[in-house]
Design a protein around this motif. Structure first.
Motif, PDB file in Angstrom:
ATOM      1  N   ILE A   1       0.821  -1.115  -0.082  1.00 26.68           N
ATOM      2  CA  ILE A   1       0.021   0.025  -0.167  1.00 26.68           C
ATOM      3  C   ILE A   1       0.765   1.247   0.116  1.00 26.68           C
ATOM      4  N   MET A   2       2.129   1.231   0.648  1.00 24.55           N
ATOM      5  CA  MET A   2       2.961   2.341   0.946  1.00 24.55           C
ATOM      6  C   MET A   2       3.390   2.747  -0.232  1.00 24.55           C
ATOM      7  N   PHE A   3       4.077   1.308  -1.266  1.00 26.67           N
ATOM      8  CA  PHE A   3       4.719   1.693  -2.354  1.00 26.67           C
ATOM      9  C   PHE A   3       3.692   2.187  -3.347  1.00 26.67           C
ATOM     10  N   PHE A   4       2.467   1.772  -3.380  1.00 26.30           N
ATOM     11  CA  PHE A   4       1.429   2.383  -4.419  1.00 26.30           C
ATOM     12  C   PHE A   4       1.070   3.576  -4.271  1.00 26.30           C
ATOM     13  N   MET A   5       1.042   4.106  -2.902  1.00 27.73           N
ATOM     14  CA  MET A   5       0.631   5.614  -2.463  1.00 27.73           C
ATOM     15  C   MET A   5       1.473   6.436  -3.373  1.00 27.73           C
ATOM     16  N   MET A   6       2.799   6.161  -3.620  1.00 30.98           N
ATOM     17  CA  MET A   6       3.610   7.193  -4.279  1.00 30.98           C
ATOM     18  C   MET A   6       3.217   7.431  -5.684  1.00 30.98           C
ATOM     19  N   PRO A   7       3.188   6.397  -6.787  1.00 26.79           N
ATOM     20  CA  PRO A   7       2.716   6.535  -8.173  1.00 26.79           C
ATOM     21  C   PRO A   7       1.226   7.090  -8.049  1.00 26.79           C
ATOM     22  N   TYR A   8       0.452   6.597  -7.196  1.00 28.79           N
ATOM     23  CA  TYR A   8      -0.901   7.078  -6.794  1.00 28.79           C
ATOM     24  C   TYR A   8      -0.983   8.818  -6.906  1.00 28.79           C
ATOM     25  N   TRP A   9      -0.010   9.214  -6.067  1.00 26.29           N
ATOM     26  CA  TRP A   9       0.023  10.662  -5.809  1.00 26.29           C
ATOM     27  C   TRP A   9       0.360  11.433  -7.038  1.00 26.29           C
ATOM     28  N   HIS A  10       1.280  10.740  -7.914  1.00 27.05           N
ATOM     29  CA  HIS A  10       1.868  11.233  -9.147  1.00 27.05           C
ATOM     30  C   HIS A  10       0.525  11.479 -10.052  1.00 27.05           C
ATOM     31  N   ILE A  11      -0.285  10.710 -10.190  1.00 32.07           N
ATOM     32  CA  ILE A  11      -1.591  10.700 -10.747  1.00 32.07           C
ATOM     33  C   ILE A  11      -2.468  11.363 -10.324  1.00 32.07           C
ATOM     34  N   TYR A  12      -3.063  11.435  -8.997  1.00 34.33           N
ATOM     35  CA  TYR A  12      -4.010  12.069  -8.437  1.00 34.33           C
ATOM     36  C   TYR A  12      -3.734  13.230  -7.360  1.00 34.33           C
TER      37      TYR A  12
END
Lengths: 181, 572
Positions: free
Chosen positions: A34-45
């Motif tokens: 979850i923590m890992f995917f938070m970073m790309p998620y934030w780049h998009i949203y």
């Protein structure tokens, strides 16, 4: 004292896991993902991301671009004898900020809610761009021109302080940033 | 050349000490404590200057003292102690002679010379460049030279440790696999070799640059490679102090690892993934892509964080199982309540574990998240984080181990036992408070490595909020408490080692072991099932509850930081 002794079972890797360990490993792994995917998620949203835009540049060339911009958009001077120029560049334009031992130049006056392409570069050593009280912190390198698109929030007087140690007068390296309506 | 095969058996612990290894461990421990003493004295200057109400030192002296404090603590104290841990885990635990004692001595003296040369350069006054010494800010050549000599010494010591593993295997001093603690030390050693290689790659050219043989060092290249040295060296600490936790659990409770597979697997994850950590320091730097930053800062999807979370469960879990098997099997936390809280070996280790996890671990992940780093980078939050990891975590764990080593290795009784009982609490809690208050001040934007946040006499001053000032003052007070705790440790160890009552064992002597003797360790009894202890199908339910509390704190704080980030100016 068996963590100090060789494992009692020669084939220790075949010993089954206890339930407590297995459950914890699964939970921890999910959390890590979850923590890992938070970073790309934030780049998009998300709205707060640093750009990948950076150029190698010579100090003199960069300083010239900054001087040209100052000549064009200067509105006043501040700091008494220091005569630090204050610029009010149009929204959307390229804004050049010089970091050097131990000052920032020029001082910026930006409009709230408009976007600006702020260029950051050092003329000498490493410096730290720290915008207070927003608490946005960006490393400033010599020879690397970093371009960040910033949209200032509410109007007011903000401070830029250096937060990368740059020698004896490091603590005196401060400037202001004005946000107007 | 005759090989020294003289051994002694410690009457209290049953450990077998090889004569040259024992002497080397003692010297490394003493060099470590001397570095800690110097670093501790310097800490007084740092604390009393950053506490603005006192603001003790002038700027030049402050930056100089801060540089020397960082180097003596972060490099010399910790690495000298770690080399003693390596020799202990290699020679003593494997009941083997140490490989090439003469080379080990040469390495030790090289490290001592390196530490002296580096300190000399800083005390000259023209090398106040901080621990990081970011080029193109330059120091005196002896600054880099000292570090290089020290690193070469440490590298040679690592190979002596590896050689000892080879000797032990060849001479069949143990059966099966190496003990878990030795495996952890091996992990630390492998990480150390990588770390020192990275240090050489960057410090040697920087040294040539400082004497004028190279005319340009790129700042981004320096920072990238330097952190492969600077941050990785902190990962040596993690591997070393986790090994010390396992050792203390075994020494104090006779605890057996819950599962060798899980604990060793977690150490293996450290070897594979901890090295990527240099990216943590470059998250707001230009010229590196987001993809590079995300992959590296997460240590490849946080697999090294996973490893720490596993150790955080299995160490207290092993203690819980051992305690429950001794009969403290009621309820969830009886095992913990009945732990020997007055024994500094245990209390230091347990405070280290909790402080490292809750304060150091969680804050480390915040700083190492690409976007969150923007609201943390170079603020005093960073020293807050690493005083929780390296001081509460590593230093306190080493302090706890010292109380075990004084009678076992130095054969002296611990002086001032009453004070020793309290020392881990004073130091550990004082330093935890320092970490918390520094993180609080950092969240409000207070910069690190800064002489004067009042900006007195500055044409464009910034006024920090009152809460930031309060946090810095509280950090100052907590810092003094921690310094008192550190002083207690130094008083006890120095007193015990030089003036403590000698432990005399009748008939004591070093005994020559026959060559190729397999001094076969008594195999621990095989436990395949833990019987009827525990609750809810778990052998360590109390530890599981603690782990869930940890996870809840972690998740909550993680999303609070994202919430905070979402309120700052949009950037792209």
């Amino acid at each position: 004292m068996s963590a100090l002794l060789p494992p009692a079972e020669q084939v220790w890797w075949k010993q089954p896991l206890d339930r407590v360990e297995l459950i914890w490993i699964v939970i921890a792994l999910i959390w890590c993902l979850i923590m890992f995917f938070m970073m790309p998620y934030w780049h998009i949203y998300g709205k707060q991301n640093l750009s990948n835009e950076a150029y190698r540049a010579r100090p003199e060339e960069y300083a010239k671009k900054a001087e040209d911009m100052i000549a064009k958009y200067k509105v006043r001077e501040e700091g008494g004898d220091l005569k630090v120029p204050v610029v009010h560049p149009p929204a959307g334009s390229d804004v050049y900020l010089i970091a050097r031992l131990w000052s920032w130049s020029p001082m910026l006056e930006l409009e709230a809610g408009k976007s600006y392409r702020i260029h950051l570069m050092s003329m000498d050593w490493l410096h730290g761009f720290s915008l207070q009280p927003e608490n946005i912190n960006i490393q400033v390198h010599p020879g690397y021109e970093h371009v960040v698109t910033v949209t200032p929030g509410s109007p007011g007087t903000y401070s830029i302080i250096c937060n990368e140690y740059c020698g004896i007068n490091h603590h005196t390296m401060t400037s202001r940033l004005y946000v107007v309506k | 050349m005759a090989v020294n095969r003289m051994f002694r058996t410690c009457p209290a612990s049953g450990l077998l000490f090889h004569e040259p290894a024992e002497k080397l461990m003692r010297f490394h421990a003493v060099a470590a404590v001397v570095s800690l003493l110097i670093g501790g004295i310097l800490a007084i200057g740092v604390v009393l200057t950053r506490w603005q109400a006192i603001h003790l030192l002038p700027p030049d002296l402050f930056y100089q003292v801060l540089t020397a404090h960082g180097l003596n603590m972060l490099v010399f104290w910790i690495i000298f102690f770690e080399m003693a841990v390596l020799y202990f885990a290699g020679s003593t635990l494997l009941r083997s002679r140490l490989a090439t004692p003469r080379i080990a001595w040469a390495a030790f003296w090289l490290m001592v010379i390196g530490a002296l040369v580096n300190n000399y350069s800083v005390f000259r006054g023209d090398s106040s460049v901080m621990f990081t010494s970011y080029a193109p800010m330059g120091a005196h050549p002896t600054f880099y030279l000292g570090l290089i000599l020290f690193a070469v010494g440490a590298l040679v010591s690592c190979f002596v440790f590896l050689g000892t593993l080879v000797v032990a295997r060849a001479e069949r001093t143990y059966r099966g696999s190496i003990p878990l603690v030795t495996f952890g030390a091996l992990t630390a050693c492998i990480i150390a070799i990588f770390t020192i290689a990275a240090g050489a790659i960057i410090l040697i050219p920087t040294f040539f640059w400082s004497v004028g043989l190279i005319d340009h060092i790129d700042s981004l290249m320096y920072k990238t490679v330097w952190w492969a040295f600077g941050h990785s060296s902190q990962q040596i600490n993690v591997a070393a102090h986790v090994s010390v936790w396992y050792a203390v659990a075994a020494i104090v409770f006779g605890a057996k690892p819950m599962s060798e597979k899980v604990s060793r697997g977690a150490f293996l994850l450290y070897i594979f993934f901890l090295q990527l950590a240099s990216a943590h320091h470059l998250l707001v730097d230009p010229g590196l892509t987001s993809n590079w930053k995300i992959f590296n800062t997460s240590y490849a999807m946080y697999l090294a964080v996973l490893a720490s979370m596993v150790h955080g469960l299995t160490v207290p879990g092993a203690i819980e199982v051992a305690q429950r098997e001794k009969g403290h099997n009621q309820g969830l936390f009886t095992w913990l309540r009945r732990a020997p809280w007055g024994n500094p070996v245990f209390s230091a280790m347990f405070i280290s574990l909790i402080g490292f996890g809750f304060l150091g671990g969680i804050s480390g992940v915040m700083m190492g998240t690409e976007q969150l780093n923007m609201i943390i980078h170079n603020t005093i939050y960073v020293p807050g984080h690493f005083h929780a990891t390296v001081v509460v975590g590593t230093t306190l764990a080493f302090m706890g181990l010292t109380y075990f080593l004084i009678p076992v290795l130095f054969r002296r009784e611990v002086m001032f036992p009453g004070m020793a009982k309290w020392q881990p609490y004073v130091f550990g809690l004082g330093m935890s408070a320092v970490s918390l208050f520094l993180m609080g001040a950092g969240t409000l934007g207070v910069p690190r490595r800064h002489w004067d946040i009042s900006f007195a006499g500055n044409p464009f001053p910034y006024e920090f909020p009152g809460a930031a000032w309060l946090m810095m003052a509280l950090a100052g007070i907590s810092g003094l408490i921690a310094i008192v705790g550190g002083g207690m440790y130094l008083l006890i160890t120095v007193g015990s080692v030089f003036l403590g009552k000698k432990i005399v064992t009748p008939g004591f002597q070093h005994v020559r072991a026959r060559e190729n003797v397999a001094a076969i360790p008594a195999a621990a009894p095989v436990i395949t099932s833990h019987g009827s202890i525990g609750a809810g199908g778990m052998v360590a339910p109390g530890t599981f509850v603690l782990a869930m509390v940890f996870l809840a704190a972690f998740v909550l704080y993680y999303f609070i930081n994202w919430k905070y980030l979402s309120t700052v100016w949009p950037l792209k």
